[in-house]
Scaffold this active site. Structure first.
Site, PDB file in Angstrom:
ATOM      1  N   HIS A  38       0.829  -1.217   0.000  1.00  0.00           N
ATOM      2  CA  HIS A  38       0.000   0.000   0.000  1.00  0.00           C
ATOM      3  C   HIS A  38       0.857   1.257   0.000  1.00  0.00           C
ATOM      4  O   HIS A  38       0.544   2.233  -0.669  1.00  0.00           O
ATOM      5  CB  HIS A  38      -0.948   0.001   1.203  1.00  0.00           C
ATOM      6  CG  HIS A  38      -2.250  -0.695   0.948  1.00  0.00           C
ATOM      7  ND1 HIS A  38      -2.408  -2.041   1.140  1.00  0.00           N
ATOM      8  CD2 HIS A  38      -3.442  -0.245   0.466  1.00  0.00           C
ATOM      9  CE1 HIS A  38      -3.657  -2.381   0.823  1.00  0.00           C
ATOM     10  NE2 HIS A  38      -4.294  -1.317   0.407  1.00  0.00           N
ATOM     11  N   LYS A 103      -9.654  -8.129   8.676  1.00  0.00           N
ATOM     12  CA  LYS A 103     -10.289  -8.394   9.970  1.00  0.00           C
ATOM     13  C   LYS A 103      -9.978  -7.241  10.891  1.00  0.00           C
ATOM     14  O   LYS A 103      -8.916  -6.618  10.776  1.00  0.00           O
ATOM     15  CB  LYS A 103      -9.814  -9.717  10.562  1.00  0.00           C
ATOM     16  CG  LYS A 103      -8.309  -9.832  10.693  1.00  0.00           C
ATOM     17  CD  LYS A 103      -7.836 -10.075  12.105  1.00  0.00           C
ATOM     18  CE  LYS A 103      -6.335 -10.319  12.141  1.00  0.00           C
ATOM     19  NZ  LYS A 103      -5.723 -10.027  13.419  1.00  0.00           N
TER      20      LYS A 103
END
Lengths: 185, 282
Positions: A38, A103
């Protein structure tokens, strides 16, 4: 709560019908990226460079799989904790990314981006990695191989079981579930 | 006093190699039992489904030697060395690192160690983190803890004021675990270290996660605190995977030792629902 079968790339119509708590079986191509990938992708966006994949309509899975045994497409591949991607997700959502799989909680900025640009955060079960890995039928590294487990992979998945966690209407499954089950002992 | 005993570090390397592989694929029995008990007591249908997925994962992992979790952790080793042990055939720390490196390569386990600033992956999962304790006798006990980053990140050390006392400790641990929510992969085992000093509290907290799950502290006062904290955490409603339910933590384990009159060190270390650790005595 409804159950849907969806295939990527996802459209606004796919996203709008989803409500926090719905179950989704996701098939098609998903891309993997974690922290290091990222950072590089967002750096490339700032510099106007070409990206490893066009985020439009795509779903990014926050995962760093374990190595594949010979003859298998991938090793264990459960979700990593998503909040570390908080600074990056809204940027990619604005560019058309439709979903994240991970999550744990994400930020209010991510929730707002999901509403504004019609995207969805899907929760998978952390630590159920051997089972989740079985939904992956094909995997290939398409960028940053030097990052090892953090390289960007193009996965082909079949019926990957997910929960709609943040929908495009501002709902948050974690908050809803917590309220429902508080003080029940 | 026991007799001086030679222990070859080659045997240590082999032991670490086997423990690391065993930990990656096979869940400790006590944790599975605690999860089965939780399943019986759970009232949320979603929580039951999540626990069923966890059980399926445990079975697939064990049968097919897929790691329980893709994050196969850093290798944390608690080593108790009898003071009458004499290590031979090399340097003990090199042997431990060799055992970890070989296991992570041969077992198709993820290599997760990286440079803290550049984030470049070292590709060998090294170095192992070794906590050594010298004890009486001439045996060596090794506990291998495969510690993942998700649960480790939901840990902290806080220097409380002495006046914060028991109530302050309970409140800090409960608030922290509720704030952590779904992040550390609940149901968790919550390790708490009270007292000692800054770093000893942290080591106690991690060591506490490795106790047989649900076995109360020998100290009745601590056992009482463990129960109180556990009930409060499980009343949060967070549940397995954070999707709601009665099982947010399987157990709270506290270790404590004396501290300075001016301090009240508190450390919290969480272990996720696979809490991979294996031990051996040589």
């Amino acid at each position: 709560m409804a159950e849907y079968k969806l295939t990527t790339p996802l459209s606004d119509d796919d996203i709008i019908k989803l409500k926090a708590g719905d179950k989704v079986l996701l098939s098609g191509v998903v891309y993997t990226a974690r922290d290091a990938a990222h950072m590089r992708i967002v750096e490339s966006i700032k510099k106007g460079e070409e990206l490893p994949f066009d985020p439009k309509g795509q779903v990014i899975y926050y995962v760093g799989p374990s190595p594949a045994r010979p003859g298998k497409p991938i090793g264990s591949a459960g979700p990593t904790t998503s909040y570390r991607m908080n600074p990056f997700a809204p940027i990619l959502i604005e560019l058309g990314q439709k979903g994240m799989i991970g999550k744990g909680k994400m930020s209010d900025e991510v929730k707002e981006a999901c509403v504004k640009y019609k995207a969805c955060y899907f929760a998978s079960i952390g630590g159920a990695a051997a089972v989740v890995g079985k939904a992956v039928k094909k995997a290939e590294i398409i960028a940053y191989p030097e990052l090892g487990p953090e390289a960007v992979r193009r996965l082909e998945v079949e019926d990957m079981p997910l929960f709609v966690c943040y929908d495009a209407h501002g709902n948050d499954l974690y908050e809803i579930a917590k309220k429902e089950w508080a003080n029940k002992l | 006093m026991s007799e001086i005993r030679n222990v070859s570090v080659k045997d240590i390397e082999e032991a670490i190699y086997k423990l690391a592989l065993d930990a990656a694929y096979h869940i400790p029995e006590d944790i599975l039992e605690a999860e089965k008990k939780a399943y019986e007591n759970e009232k949320s249908e979603t929580a039951k489904k999540v626990l069923e997925t966890i059980f399926e994962n445990i079975q697939v992992s064990s049968e097919e030697e897929f790691p329980l979790c893709q994050d196969t952790g850093l290798g944390i080793i608690f080593m108790e060395v009898g003071q009458d042990v004499h290590f031979t055939d090399g340097y003990i720390i090199d042997a431990i690192n060799n055992g970890v490196e070989r296991a992570y390569k041969d077992g198709y386990l993820r290599k997760s160690s990286c440079h803290p600033l550049t984030r470049a992956n070292y590709g060998n999962n090294l170095p192992a983190i070794v906590h050594t304790f010298v004890v009486p006798g001439n045996k060596v006990k090794l506990i291998f803890d495969a510690k993942g980053g998700g649960s480790e990140s939901m840990s902290k050390v806080q220097m409380l004021k002495p006046a914060d006392g028991r109530a302050g400790i309970v409140q800090t641990v409960v608030d922290w675990m509720i704030q952590a929510g779904p992040n550390p992969c609940p149901p968790t085992i919550v390790g708490v270290g009270i007292g000692g000093d800054f770093e000893r509290a942290a080591v106690m907290a991690k060591h506490a996660t490795l106790r047989h799950v649900g076995q109360p502290s020998d100290d009745p006062e601590l056992a009482d605190m463990e129960q109180e904290i556990l009930t409060k955490i499980n009343n949060s409603g967070i549940g397995p995977a954070g999707l709601g339910g009665l099982t947010t933590a399987l157990a709270v384990h506290i270790e404590m030792q004396p501290c300075h009159i001016a301090t009240l060190p508190l450390a919290i270390n969480t272990a996720c629902h696979v809490n991979r650790h294996k031990e051996i005595e040589l």
